[in-house]
Design an enzyme around this catalytic site. Sequence first.
Site, PDB file in Angstrom:
ATOM      1  N   LYS A 226       0.833  -1.198   0.000  1.00  0.00           N
ATOM      2  CA  LYS A 226       0.000   0.000   0.000  1.00  0.00           C
ATOM      3  C   LYS A 226       0.871   1.252   0.000  1.00  0.00           C
ATOM      4  O   LYS A 226       1.821   1.347   0.766  1.00  0.00           O
ATOM      5  CB  LYS A 226      -0.926  -0.005   1.209  1.00  0.00           C
ATOM      6  CG  LYS A 226      -1.880  -1.200   1.227  1.00  0.00           C
ATOM      7  CD  LYS A 226      -2.706  -1.253   2.487  1.00  0.00           C
ATOM      8  CE  LYS A 226      -1.862  -1.548   3.697  1.00  0.00           C
ATOM      9  NZ  LYS A 226      -2.675  -1.838   4.917  1.00  0.00           N
ATOM     10  N   THR A 257      -7.019   9.206   9.300  1.00  0.00           N
ATOM     11  CA  THR A 257      -6.945   7.942   8.558  1.00  0.00           C
ATOM     12  C   THR A 257      -6.813   6.740   9.494  1.00  0.00           C
ATOM     13  O   THR A 257      -6.260   5.717   9.115  1.00  0.00           O
ATOM     14  CB  THR A 257      -5.757   7.969   7.586  1.00  0.00           C
ATOM     15  OG1 THR A 257      -4.545   8.258   8.318  1.00  0.00           O
ATOM     16  CG2 THR A 257      -5.955   9.031   6.515  1.00  0.00           C
ATOM     17  N   GLY A 259      -7.465   3.449  10.966  1.00  0.00           N
ATOM     18  CA  GLY A 259      -8.183   2.263  10.518  1.00  0.00           C
ATOM     19  C   GLY A 259      -8.186   2.047   9.015  1.00  0.00           C
ATOM     20  O   GLY A 259      -8.928   1.194   8.520  1.00  0.00           O
ATOM     21  N   THR A 260      -7.344   2.760   8.268  1.00  0.00           N
ATOM     22  CA  THR A 260      -7.349   2.586   6.816  1.00  0.00           C
ATOM     23  C   THR A 260      -6.932   1.176   6.412  1.00  0.00           C
ATOM     24  O   THR A 260      -7.536   0.579   5.516  1.00  0.00           O
ATOM     25  CB  THR A 260      -6.403   3.599   6.135  1.00  0.00           C
ATOM     26  OG1 THR A 260      -5.121   3.559   6.778  1.00  0.00           O
ATOM     27  CG2 THR A 260      -6.962   5.009   6.209  1.00  0.00           C
ATOM     28  N   GLY A 261      -5.909   0.634   7.055  1.00  0.00           N
ATOM     29  CA  GLY A 261      -5.446  -0.709   6.703  1.00  0.00           C
ATOM     30  C   GLY A 261      -6.483  -1.765   7.016  1.00  0.00           C
ATOM     31  O   GLY A 261      -6.721  -2.680   6.216  1.00  0.00           O
ATOM     32  N   CYS A 262      -7.122  -1.647   8.180  1.00  0.00           N
ATOM     33  CA  CYS A 262      -8.184  -2.591   8.548  1.00  0.00           C
ATOM     34  C   CYS A 262      -9.319  -2.535   7.537  1.00  0.00           C
ATOM     35  O   CYS A 262      -9.839  -3.563   7.092  1.00  0.00           O
ATOM     36  CB  CYS A 262      -8.733  -2.248   9.926  1.00  0.00           C
ATOM     37  SG  CYS A 262      -7.505  -2.175  11.241  1.00  0.00           S
TER      38      CYS A 262
END
Length: 322
Positions: A226, A257, A259-262
Site C-alpha cells: 500500500k 486515517t 483504521g485505513t489498513g483494517c
Amino acid sequence: MSQNPSVDDSSDTATATVRRHRLPAVLSIAGSDSSGGAGIQADLKTFMACGVYGMSAITSLTAQNTTGVRASAATSPDMLAAQIDAVFEDIRPDAVKIGMVPNAELIKVIADRIKYYNSANVVVDPVMIASSGDRLSDRSSVDALRTKLLPLVTLVTPNIPEAEVLANFDTIGSDRNNADSQVISETTKVDITGKTVSGTINDEASIIETAQRIAQRCGGCAVLVKGGHGHDGANDLLLDNGQITWFRHERIANPDTHGTGCTLSSAIAAELAKGESLAQAVQSGKDYLTGCIAAGLDLGAGSGPMDHAWQWRNGINETEKV
C-alpha cells in the site's frame, strides 16, 4: 375476551411471510479498538457496507483512542481457537480477514485453524504499528507471521513500513542480510500519523522489489504494497503470481486515517467472498476506502476515524455537516 377492542383474538390472524435469503459471510480475526475506528469494529462496519455478513474472533482487547494505545490484553490461545471453531462449525466463512495478532502463539493458533478448515480467500493485514505510532508486534510475531501464516493465505496487505520489515528491507538493493536481528522499531521510523520518515522503499522499482521479496520469503502469497506512506500519491502495487498491477490514486488531504489498513483489507475480503477476482477485489476495496477518507469525518484529537457509512450520507450537503 380481550379488554382491548382493537385487538383481534381470532385464530385467523395473518402471518407475514418472510423471504429468506443468504449473504456471503466473512470472519475477521483481529483486535478490538475501543474507539471504534480500527480493528474488529472497523471490519464489521466495512463488511456491512460492502454487503456481506460479518463475524469476529477477537485476538486482543485494547484501550485506545485516536491519540494512542493505553493498554492491551491478549486473548488466550484456547479462547481464540474456540471462537474460530464456533464460527467455522456453524456459519462457514467465504473469506477470512486477519488483522492485529499480538504474539506468535496466537499466530500459530490461527495458522493451525486456517489449515484445518482449508479456508479460502484469506486476507492478512500485518498490523505492526498503530496510526499513533505505537508498536503492536514483536520480532517473534513477525517470524511466525512469515513462516506459519503467510504461506497459507491468499493476500497480504502491508503498508510501506510493514513491507520493509517483511521484506528484510536493509537488504533491498544491497548485499546486507542482518535486518532479521533488528526489532520493528529499529527498522521503521514513523511520525504520529504513521507516515514514513525514513526507509529504503522510495520509488516504484523498490516497491516492486519489495513485493517480490515478500512473496519469496512468505510462501508465494499475493502481495499488495500500500502506497499511503509513500512520497508520490497513494499508489498501491499488487503482485499476484508474478503479475504486477498498479492501482493509482491521488492522495486525499485528510489527516484522519485511523483504521485505513483494517478497512481496505476487510473490503477486499468482502469482495473476494462475493466472487470477485483478486485484482477486482483490490480495486473495489480501494474505491470504498477512498470514499471513507474523502467523506471527511471529524472526530477525536489525534488521527481520527473514517466514515464507513459514507455511501448512505451522500445526500448531506457541506453546510449540514457538524
